[in-house]
Design a protein around this motif. Structure first.
Motif, PDB file in Angstrom:
ATOM      1  N   GLY A  94       0.795  -1.218   0.000  1.00 37.23           N
ATOM      2  CA  GLY A  94       0.000   0.000   0.000  1.00 37.23           C
ATOM      3  C   GLY A  94       0.828   1.269   0.000  1.00 37.23           C
ATOM      4  O   GLY A  94       0.368   2.311   0.491  1.00 37.23           O
ATOM      5  N   GLY A  95       2.042   1.207  -0.542  1.00 32.82           N
ATOM      6  CA  GLY A  95       2.891   2.398  -0.553  1.00 32.82           C
ATOM      7  C   GLY A  95       3.738   2.486  -1.803  1.00 32.82           C
ATOM      8  O   GLY A  95       3.530   1.769  -2.785  1.00 32.82           O
ATOM      9  N   GLU A  96       4.727   3.378  -1.753  1.00 31.72           N
ATOM     10  CA  GLU A  96       5.669   3.572  -2.843  1.00 31.72           C
ATOM     11  C   GLU A  96       7.086   3.415  -2.294  1.00 31.72           C
ATOM     12  O   GLU A  96       7.370   3.845  -1.175  1.00 31.72           O
ATOM     13  CB  GLU A  96       5.517   4.962  -3.471  1.00 31.72           C
ATOM     14  CG  GLU A  96       4.201   5.158  -4.217  1.00 31.72           C
ATOM     15  CD  GLU A  96       4.132   4.304  -5.485  1.00 31.72           C
ATOM     16  OE1 GLU A  96       5.213   4.041  -6.076  1.00 31.72           O
ATOM     17  OE2 GLU A  96       3.025   3.890  -5.862  1.00 31.72           O
ATOM     18  N   PRO A  97       7.964   2.812  -3.058  1.00 30.08           N
ATOM     19  CA  PRO A  97       9.330   2.607  -2.546  1.00 30.08           C
ATOM     20  C   PRO A  97      10.144   3.893  -2.578  1.00 30.08           C
ATOM     21  O   PRO A  97       9.923   4.772  -3.409  1.00 30.08           O
ATOM     22  CB  PRO A  97       9.909   1.575  -3.511  1.00 30.08           C
ATOM     23  CG  PRO A  97       9.201   1.843  -4.805  1.00 30.08           C
ATOM     24  CD  PRO A  97       7.802   2.270  -4.425  1.00 30.08           C
ATOM     25  N   ASP A  98      11.083   3.986  -1.680  1.00 26.62           N
ATOM     26  CA  ASP A  98      12.052   5.086  -1.661  1.00 26.62           C
ATOM     27  C   ASP A  98      13.218   4.667  -2.553  1.00 26.62           C
ATOM     28  O   ASP A  98      14.171   4.036  -2.106  1.00 26.62           O
ATOM     29  CB  ASP A  98      12.508   5.330  -0.222  1.00 26.62           C
ATOM     30  CG  ASP A  98      13.334   6.599  -0.089  1.00 26.62           C
ATOM     31  OD1 ASP A  98      13.723   7.152  -1.138  1.00 26.62           O
ATOM     32  OD2 ASP A  98      13.597   7.028   1.048  1.00 26.62           O
ATOM     33  N   LEU A  99      13.123   5.023  -3.840  1.00 29.92           N
ATOM     34  CA  LEU A  99      14.082   4.548  -4.832  1.00 29.92           C
ATOM     35  C   LEU A  99      15.271   5.505  -4.939  1.00 29.92           C
ATOM     36  O   LEU A  99      15.433   6.221  -5.932  1.00 29.92           O
ATOM     37  CB  LEU A  99      13.403   4.384  -6.196  1.00 29.92           C
ATOM     38  CG  LEU A  99      12.408   3.226  -6.321  1.00 29.92           C
ATOM     39  CD1 LEU A  99      11.607   3.343  -7.603  1.00 29.92           C
ATOM     40  CD2 LEU A  99      13.147   1.889  -6.274  1.00 29.92           C
ATOM     41  N   ALA A 100      16.100   5.529  -3.916  1.00 28.56           N
ATOM     42  CA  ALA A 100      17.306   6.359  -3.968  1.00 28.56           C
ATOM     43  C   ALA A 100      18.196   5.858  -5.104  1.00 28.56           C
ATOM     44  O   ALA A 100      18.519   4.669  -5.161  1.00 28.56           O
ATOM     45  CB  ALA A 100      18.052   6.291  -2.643  1.00 28.56           C
ATOM     46  N   PRO A 101      18.590   6.726  -6.041  1.00 29.90           N
ATOM     47  CA  PRO A 101      19.347   6.268  -7.220  1.00 29.90           C
ATOM     48  C   PRO A 101      20.620   5.501  -6.874  1.00 29.90           C
ATOM     49  O   PRO A 101      20.946   4.508  -7.534  1.00 29.90           O
ATOM     50  CB  PRO A 101      19.666   7.576  -7.956  1.00 29.90           C
ATOM     51  CG  PRO A 101      18.592   8.526  -7.537  1.00 29.90           C
ATOM     52  CD  PRO A 101      18.287   8.166  -6.114  1.00 29.90           C
ATOM     53  N   ASP A 102      21.349   5.952  -5.826  1.00 27.63           N
ATOM     54  CA  ASP A 102      22.588   5.258  -5.493  1.00 27.63           C
ATOM     55  C   ASP A 102      22.319   3.849  -4.987  1.00 27.63           C
ATOM     56  O   ASP A 102      23.092   2.917  -5.262  1.00 27.63           O
ATOM     57  CB  ASP A 102      23.396   6.057  -4.472  1.00 27.63           C
ATOM     58  CG  ASP A 102      22.615   6.369  -3.208  1.00 27.63           C
ATOM     59  OD1 ASP A 102      21.375   6.247  -3.232  1.00 27.63           O
ATOM     60  OD2 ASP A 102      23.234   6.747  -2.194  1.00 27.63           O
ATOM     61  N   LEU A 103      21.200   3.654  -4.269  1.00 30.95           N
ATOM     62  CA  LEU A 103      20.858   2.317  -3.793  1.00 30.95           C
ATOM     63  C   LEU A 103      20.401   1.436  -4.956  1.00 30.95           C
ATOM     64  O   LEU A 103      20.750   0.252  -5.016  1.00 30.95           O
ATOM     65  CB  LEU A 103      19.773   2.394  -2.724  1.00 30.95           C
ATOM     66  CG  LEU A 103      19.336   1.044  -2.131  1.00 30.95           C
ATOM     67  CD1 LEU A 103      20.519   0.322  -1.499  1.00 30.95           C
ATOM     68  CD2 LEU A 103      18.215   1.232  -1.112  1.00 30.95           C
ATOM     69  N   VAL A 104      19.629   1.996  -5.878  1.00 25.26           N
ATOM     70  CA  VAL A 104      19.215   1.233  -7.058  1.00 25.26           C
ATOM     71  C   VAL A 104      20.443   0.760  -7.826  1.00 25.26           C
ATOM     72  O   VAL A 104      20.531  -0.405  -8.240  1.00 25.26           O
ATOM     73  CB  VAL A 104      18.296   2.084  -7.963  1.00 25.26           C
ATOM     74  CG1 VAL A 104      17.975   1.330  -9.251  1.00 25.26           C
ATOM     75  CG2 VAL A 104      17.006   2.440  -7.245  1.00 25.26           C
ATOM     76  N   ASP A 105      21.410   1.646  -8.007  1.00 28.33           N
ATOM     77  CA  ASP A 105      22.631   1.272  -8.723  1.00 28.33           C
ATOM     78  C   ASP A 105      23.397   0.183  -7.972  1.00 28.33           C
ATOM     79  O   ASP A 105      23.907  -0.766  -8.587  1.00 28.33           O
ATOM     80  CB  ASP A 105      23.530   2.495  -8.909  1.00 28.33           C
ATOM     81  CG  ASP A 105      22.985   3.466  -9.941  1.00 28.33           C
ATOM     82  OD1 ASP A 105      22.207   3.030 -10.815  1.00 28.33           O
ATOM     83  OD2 ASP A 105      23.327   4.661  -9.871  1.00 28.33           O
ATOM     84  N   GLU A 106      23.497   0.334  -6.670  1.00 32.92           N
ATOM     85  CA  GLU A 106      24.251  -0.646  -5.894  1.00 32.92           C
ATOM     86  C   GLU A 106      23.600  -2.019  -5.959  1.00 32.92           C
ATOM     87  O   GLU A 106      24.281  -3.028  -6.176  1.00 32.92           O
ATOM     88  CB  GLU A 106      24.374  -0.185  -4.440  1.00 32.92           C
ATOM     89  CG  GLU A 106      25.218  -1.120  -3.594  1.00 32.92           C
ATOM     90  CD  GLU A 106      25.394  -0.622  -2.171  1.00 32.92           C
ATOM     91  OE1 GLU A 106      26.185  -1.242  -1.437  1.00 32.92           O
ATOM     92  OE2 GLU A 106      24.736   0.360  -1.796  1.00 32.92           O
ATOM     93  N   VAL A 107      22.284  -2.072  -5.773  1.00 34.27           N
ATOM     94  CA  VAL A 107      21.587  -3.359  -5.821  1.00 34.27           C
ATOM     95  C   VAL A 107      21.710  -3.975  -7.214  1.00 34.27           C
ATOM     96  O   VAL A 107      21.913  -5.184  -7.362  1.00 34.27           O
ATOM     97  CB  VAL A 107      20.107  -3.172  -5.421  1.00 34.27           C
ATOM     98  CG1 VAL A 107      19.304  -4.431  -5.712  1.00 34.27           C
ATOM     99  CG2 VAL A 107      20.003  -2.812  -3.942  1.00 34.27           C
ATOM    100  N   THR A 108      21.598  -3.152  -8.242  1.00 30.81           N
ATOM    101  CA  THR A 108      21.751  -3.643  -9.616  1.00 30.81           C
ATOM    102  C   THR A 108      23.084  -4.347  -9.800  1.00 30.81           C
ATOM    103  O   THR A 108      23.166  -5.386 -10.477  1.00 30.81           O
ATOM    104  CB  THR A 108      21.643  -2.472 -10.611  1.00 30.81           C
ATOM    105  OG1 THR A 108      20.341  -1.884 -10.502  1.00 30.81           O
ATOM    106  CG2 THR A 108      21.871  -2.930 -12.039  1.00 30.81           C
ATOM    107  N   ASP A 109      24.123  -3.813  -9.190  1.00 30.24           N
ATOM    108  CA  ASP A 109      25.464  -4.366  -9.366  1.00 30.24           C
ATOM    109  C   ASP A 109      25.824  -5.403  -8.308  1.00 30.24           C
ATOM    110  O   ASP A 109      26.968  -5.862  -8.247  1.00 30.24           O
ATOM    111  CB  ASP A 109      26.491  -3.228  -9.367  1.00 30.24           C
ATOM    112  CG  ASP A 109      26.332  -2.335 -10.586  1.00 30.24           C
ATOM    113  OD1 ASP A 109      25.936  -2.840 -11.642  1.00 30.24           O
ATOM    114  OD2 ASP A 109      26.577  -1.115 -10.478  1.00 30.24           O
TER     115      ASP A 109
END
Length: 696
Positions: free
Chosen positions: A235-250
């Motif tokens: 029931g919410g929206e994620p806090d998609l911090a760009p640096d965290l998205v990049d880190e998880v991707t890698d």
């Protein structure tokens, strides 16, 4: 036309290495292929934690032939009067591997010479690539490297396999004991392999079937999509911090997101934690994405595993258990910290060492208070704000000894601001405490409040003065205390706040040095600080787009620590002036005077004689009066434009008189006049550093 595949398989790379290495691989492979005359139609690269790969398409089968022309001896030396080749011609032809009869005579600006024209046949692409590919891999650089198993190659992690295919042919070579082949490996758990590649263009298809999403952008998009879906379940929206998205991707090769939950009492209730604490625990420590609803955090998070959905419930439960334990610890530290006001913790800074040669953190805080008083005066703060700045300086390091920052160092400054706010400190004090660590690195957010900016300046100036003062100066790539980063942050803040309070860099660091008192170990500190900051100002200006020669021309104005903001204003004006029509006239006036002027001899003023001398003397006096006014308001562009008027009088002097007159008194008088012309330009910038083509 053939396609080339190169894949380097490794042990798991740190996430921050992955994307920079991919970009390097693309650039290096493209450059090496072009250099070897195997120009590709395109180069595409992939990167995951366990592999770096590249596909170059449209390669030629072989290098094109090249024609090389080599100049030999002068024609009269190569042939006798009857046109017969001499020993010099025979020897030259032999050294170039061509018949002496093929030598050509040509006229050049330096005279007539003989030339050898040699055709070098191209090599097969397969043979060239055996040399190119190992060179490309060895050229990759990383923040940290290692050697293993006695091999000389340094790489981020041990290399476990290498794929090198030119269409369906293996490009044979060996790298750190690993021979290239056609076998790749899939996801470590889901499809380890090996998997045979029949052709270079099959790479992405084969790896995807082996549960490896090699395309980084596709993998990143998949992470974002799955995280959003999971957050919506809560029931919410994620806090998609760009640096965290990049880190998880890698960190993953086959991303699968899952929704986890934690006890709501940590969000609101008896054990409720401040939002920055919750976010730090989830984001920085566990690599989870916090979930928000109506702007606030809810008791849910999204994690991403490197695998598929099998056993996902167990993975979720394990991650929830780990997060629960972290939050229980954080709640305990929070309760313990709040048994005392922030000022209590500030008193304990005397037991914390700033540096063994520079005393305790309490001593640093005392210096910060003193320096902030000085800054408040020079920034013309009103008394209330000046007191708030001093108060913020007194409390800004207090959270370093709290339990919360001891467990979560990323929260230094943030925890101090939270506790200060709970103690009833003013908003200005709390903002300054929180913001004084900014920027934490290149591209980071700068302090948003005036007091935060001033406190950040004081903190950085004190650190630089102290470490440089005792002789701890960065050398080469070694900068263990991050002094270059500290200086860059200081310059960024000064430039960002240049309209609000124009502070001189030299005065700031001088006052910071004064805070350490008269210490024997600080001998030579001013020179070390001046040299270091000059290099940092130069680097800052180059990074911000100023041409190298313009930077040198602007910095040459200052004998010691450059006035940073003033130097930027001078460089900005000079860079703009170079594009204007008046530049040619101004530079000609300076250049003609500077080239002939005797710089090593004093030329005391003496009465001028003749029309040309009087005309130039009058122009110099007029320009000096104009510059006296313009330089007070840093109108450097207009000052340069006015100096262009000296072209005519300078040219007239050269046309009508002999500057280097045989009479030493006349010669000294004219050199003195030209020295005044140079001095006028030097009040703005040292134009002798400019690289100017004749066409300019």
């Amino acid at each position: 036309m053939p396609s080339l595949l190169l894949e380097v398989g490794t042990e798991e790379l740190p996430a921050r290495f992955v994307e920079p290495a991919r970009r390097q691989l693309e650039r290096l492979l493209q450059a090496e292929l072009v250099r070897e005359r195997l120009v590709p139609a395109s180069v595409r690269t992939w990167a995951t934690p366990r592999r770096l790969a590249a596909l170059a398409t449209g390669l030629p089968d072989r290098q094109p032939d090249t024609v090389r022309e080599v100049r030999g001896p002068a024609a009269p030396a190569a042939f006798d009067p009857e046109g017969r080749p001499t020993a010099a011609a025979v020897g030259f032809a032999r050294s170039q591997g061509v018949p002496v009869e093929s030598l050509e005579r040509r006229s050049t600006p330096a005279g007539e010479y003989v030339f050898a024209r040699r055709v070098e046949p191209g090599r097969d692409a397969l043979d060239v690539l055996q040399e190119v590919l190992p060179r490309v891999v060895a050229s990759l650089s990383f923040p940290k490297t290692m050697r293993w198993a006695g091999y000389d190659l340094r790489f981020a992690r041990p290399i476990r396999w290498v794929v090198a295919l030119l269409d369906d042919q293996v490009v044979p070579f060996e790298l750190a004991g690993v021979r290239s082949g056609r076998r790749t490996y899939g996801h470590r758990q889901l499809s380890p392999g090996p998997h045979e590649l029949r052709h270079a263009v099959e790479y992405e298809e084969v790896t995807r079937k082996a549960f490896v999403l090699a395309d980084r952008e596709a993998r990143r998009a998949e992470v974002v999509l799955q995280v959003q879906r999971c957050a919506q379940e809560a029931g919410g929206e994620p806090d998609l911090a760009p640096d965290l998205v990049d880190e998880v991707t890698d960190l993953v090769e086959w991303p699968t997101a899952f929704l986890g939950r934690f006890d709501a009492r940590f969000v609101a209730g008896e054990d409720g934690l401040p939002e920055p604490v919750l976010v730090t625990v989830m984001r920085h420590h566990q690599r989870y994405f916090p979930v928000r609803s109506s702007g606030g955090l809810i008791n849910a998070f999204v994690g991403v595993r490197n695998g598929d959905h099998e056993g996902l419930d167990a993975v979720r439960e394990g991650n929830e258990w780990v997060l629960r334990a972290r939050l229980v610890d954080a709640a305990f530290f929070y309760r313990e910290d709040r048994k005392h006001p922030l000022e209590h913790w500030a008193e304990r800074l005397a037991s914390v060492t700033f540096h063994e040669k520079l005393g305790s953190m309490r001593e640093k805080v005392d210096r910060l208070v003193r320096l902030c008083r000085w800054l408040a005066q020079h920034a013309r703060l009103d008394p209330v704000w000046a007191d708030s700045l001093a108060r913020a300086a007194r409390l800004c390091k207090a959270d370093l000894v709290t339990h919360m920052v001891g467990e979560f160092p990323e929260l230094q400054g943030t925890v101090g601001a939270i506790y200060a706010r709970m103690d009833g400190e003013s908003q200005e004090v709390c903002e300054a405490i929180e913001q004084h660590y900014r920027p934490r690195g290149a591209g980071d957010e700068l302090p948003g409040s005036p007091l935060g900016a001033l406190l950040a300046l004081a903190d950085r100036a004190d650190t630089l003065a102290g470490f440089l003062g005792v002789g701890i100066v960065p050398t080469g790539s070694a900068d263990p205390y991050g002094l270059r980063r500290t200086a860059s942050g200081l310059l960024d803040i000064l430039h960002d706040r240049r309209q609000a309070f124009s502070l001189g860099l030299a005065a700031l660091v001088q006052e910071a040095l004064a805070g350490y008192g008269d210490r024997p170990e600080f001998a030579g500190a001013r020179e070390r600080v001046a040299d270091f900051l000059r290099d940092r100002v130069r680097a800052w200006m180059l990074e911000h787009g100023f041409a190298h020669d313009v930077v040198e021309a602007a910095l040459a104005v200052y004998p010691g620590v450059p006035d940073f903001l003033d130097a930027v204003a001078r460089a900005d004006a000079l860079q703009e002036f170079r594009t204007r029509p008046e530049f040619a006239a101004a530079y000609e006036a300076f250049d003609r005077a500077y080239r002939i002027w005797d710089k090593h001899t004093a030329h005391p003023p003496s009465p001028l004689e003749g029309a040309a001398e009087h005309a130039l003397g009058q122009a110099v006096r007029a320009s000096r009066q104009e510059l006296d006014v313009l330089l007070q308001v840093r109108a450097y562009l207009e000052a340069l434009r006015r100096l262009a008027a000296l072209q005519g009088p300078v040219g007239r002097l050269f046309d009508e008189v002999l500057v280097n007159d045989p009479d030493p008194q006349v010669r000294a008088r004219r050199h003195g006049l030209l020295g005044q012309v140079v001095g006028l330009f030097w009040r703005v910038a040292h134009l002798e550093h400019l690289v100017v083509s004749r066409e300019s």
